[in-house]
Design an enzyme around this catalytic site. Structure first.
Site, mmCIF file in Angstrom:
data_model
loop_
_atom_site.group_PDB
_atom_site.id
_atom_site.type_symbol
_atom_site.label_atom_id
_atom_site.label_comp_id
_atom_site.label_asym_id
_atom_site.label_seq_id
_atom_site.Cartn_x
_atom_site.Cartn_y
_atom_site.Cartn_z
ATOM 1 N N ASP A 57 -20.473 61.760 12.633
ATOM 2 C CA ASP A 57 -19.261 61.844 13.454
ATOM 3 C C ASP A 57 -19.429 61.028 14.742
ATOM 4 O O ASP A 57 -18.507 60.916 15.544
ATOM 5 C CB ASP A 57 -18.845 63.297 13.724
ATOM 6 C CG ASP A 57 -19.885 64.084 14.493
ATOM 7 O OD1 ASP A 57 -20.930 63.515 14.849
ATOM 8 O OD2 ASP A 57 -19.648 65.290 14.734
ATOM 9 N N SER A 58 -20.597 60.384 14.904
ATOM 10 C CA SER A 58 -20.764 59.383 15.967
ATOM 11 C C SER A 58 -19.730 58.268 15.776
ATOM 12 O O SER A 58 -19.420 57.530 16.712
ATOM 13 C CB SER A 58 -22.186 58.795 15.944
ATOM 14 O OG SER A 58 -22.524 58.398 14.628
ATOM 15 N N ASP A 96 -21.424 64.117 7.698
ATOM 16 C CA ASP A 96 -21.399 65.048 8.830
ATOM 17 C C ASP A 96 -20.198 65.978 8.704
ATOM 18 O O ASP A 96 -19.088 65.522 8.412
ATOM 19 C CB ASP A 96 -21.226 64.236 10.130
ATOM 20 C CG ASP A 96 -22.301 64.556 11.142
ATOM 21 O OD1 ASP A 96 -23.034 65.537 10.952
ATOM 22 O OD2 ASP A 96 -22.407 63.787 12.123
ATOM 23 N N LYS A 126 -24.211 67.650 6.692
ATOM 24 C CA LYS A 126 -24.996 68.024 7.882
ATOM 25 C C LYS A 126 -24.111 68.824 8.803
ATOM 26 O O LYS A 126 -22.932 68.500 8.972
ATOM 27 C CB LYS A 126 -25.515 66.776 8.604
ATOM 28 C CG LYS A 126 -26.242 67.098 9.913
ATOM 29 C CD LYS A 126 -26.961 65.900 10.489
ATOM 30 C CE LYS A 126 -26.115 65.003 11.350
ATOM 31 N NZ LYS A 126 -25.481 65.668 12.514
ATOM 32 N N GLU A 128 -24.222 71.065 12.789
ATOM 33 C CA GLU A 128 -24.964 71.133 14.051
ATOM 34 C C GLU A 128 -25.237 72.576 14.490
ATOM 35 O O GLU A 128 -24.465 73.478 14.188
ATOM 36 C CB GLU A 128 -24.179 70.404 15.166
ATOM 37 C CG GLU A 128 -24.068 68.913 14.929
ATOM 38 C CD GLU A 128 -23.497 68.145 16.121
ATOM 39 O OE1 GLU A 128 -23.224 68.763 17.190
ATOM 40 O OE2 GLU A 128 -23.325 66.922 15.992
ATOM 41 N N GLU A 195 -32.589 66.037 17.891
ATOM 42 C CA GLU A 195 -32.023 64.990 18.750
ATOM 43 C C GLU A 195 -32.344 65.241 20.216
ATOM 44 O O GLU A 195 -32.095 66.344 20.746
ATOM 45 C CB GLU A 195 -30.486 64.918 18.562
ATOM 46 C CG GLU A 195 -29.858 63.864 19.475
ATOM 47 C CD GLU A 195 -28.440 63.457 19.095
ATOM 48 O OE1 GLU A 195 -27.931 63.912 18.053
ATOM 49 O OE2 GLU A 195 -27.856 62.673 19.861
HETATM 50 O O1 KIV Z 1 -23.228 61.634 14.170
HETATM 51 C C1 KIV Z 1 -24.347 61.099 14.174
HETATM 52 O O2 KIV Z 1 -24.502 59.884 14.070
HETATM 53 C C2 KIV Z 1 -25.529 61.977 14.290
HETATM 54 C C3 KIV Z 1 -26.849 61.319 14.507
HETATM 55 C C4 KIV Z 1 -26.984 60.901 15.914
HETATM 56 C C5 KIV Z 1 -27.972 62.185 14.075
HETATM 57 O O3 KIV Z 1 -25.390 63.159 14.227
#
Ligand code: KIV
Length: 296
Positions: A57-58, A96, A126, A128, A195
């Site tokens: 989600d970056s 994510d 993934k 968080e 992180e």
């Molecule tokens: O969203 C993302 O790119 C991440 C990484 C920084 C691990 O969660």
């Protein structure tokens, strides 16, 4: 069989088998992970021999220009995962779960994880944090979907953490972070992202956990590393965290190429003969004759 070097204990062509990650940790071989958000980047990461691709989600920040990851939607991640999985064949693709897609209930988490796998084509998801996310992770794992945990700096809740800053810097916070990672492992997570945590804390977490740790800003003693595509390739003009190493300056290369293109268009140097389509001679003559006899 591929002619690639036998990096994996049981090399088979096709998708990297998930259990290989445990083998890599056992053998002390580092796991390589990078983010990707479209088909070409998925293909290039595959070609470069990357093990894991995160459709992170970056994207909200580095691709879509937002100030944080909070507004990223599940639909966005589903679309990007479809694109990435069209390009990446060997690496495991992890999607994510964006903020708001798993917090409400186990049912919500399972339903949205299923969308990422069924519609997006993800191999795993993934999510968080520790806390309530541990129960969500267990529910998703129990539904048959592999889950990666993520502790330390968790950007979706950066406001609560006081901003984008390192976590686990006191003895008490460091222990709490390791406890969260252990709880996520007990919930069935196959790996944990650490992180922005001190190297000593990441090393201790890596020793304490049986599953691999993937570090970003967590020093060199984790089982693997992850970097964000745009950060590492110099393709993002925002603030890059101190843990980013730039392996290319694609932004500069692109500006330079676009500048040359603009110059060529304005001067008439582009297009050249080789960039144009010709007509068979007879057709051209008859067309020109017709065109010249048309009333103006
Ligand atoms: O969203 C993302 O790119 C991440 C990484 C920084 C691990 O969660």
């Amino acid at each position: 069989m591929s002619d690639k070097p036998p990096r994996y204990a049981s090399w088979t062509a096709g998708k990297l088998p998930l259990p290989e990650l445990l083998e890599l940790k056992r053998r002390g071989e580092k796991i390589v992970m990078v983010t990707a958000y479209d088909a070409p980047s998925g293909r290039l990461a595959d070609e470069a021999g990357v093990d894991l691709i995160l459709v992170g989600d970056s994207s909200g920040m580095v691709v879509h220009g937002r100030e944080s990851t909070v507004a990223v939607t599940l639909d966005e991640i589903v679309f990007m995962t479809q694109w990435v999985t069209r390009g990446a064949k060997r690496p495991l693709v992890i999607a994510d779960m964006p903020f708001g897609s798993y917090e409400t209930s186990n049912e919500q988490a399972i339903g949205n994880a299923v969308r990422l796998v069924k519609e997006g084509g993800a191999d795993a998801v993934k999510l968080e944090r520790g806390g309530t996310s541990v129960e969500r992770a267990k529910a998703v794992v129990d539904s048959g979907i592999p889950v990666m945990g993520h502790v330390g700096l968790t950007p979706q809740t950066a406001t609560v953490l006081g901003g984008f800053k390192a976590q686990g810097r006191t003895a008490e916070q460091a222990q709490a972070l390791i406890d969260d990672a252990l709880a996520l492992q007990s919930a069935g997570c196959f790996a944990i992202v650490l992180e922005a945590v001190p190297a000593a804390v990441a090393a201790a977490a890596t020793r304490a956990l049986d599953v691999p740790t993937i570090g970003i800003g967590a020093g060199g003693d984790t089982d693997g590393q992850v970097l964000v595509w745009h950060d590492m390739l110099g393709y993002y003009e925002g603030h890059a965290p101190r843990f980013v190493k730039r392996y290319a300056e694609l932004g500069k290369t692109i500006v330079e190429a676009l500048g040359r293109y603009a110059e060529d268009v304005r001067s008439g140097a582009f297009p050249e003969e080789q960039h144009t389509y010709a007509m068979p001679e007879g057709e051209r003559e008859s067309f020109e004759l017709k065109a010249s006899s048309q009333p103006r």
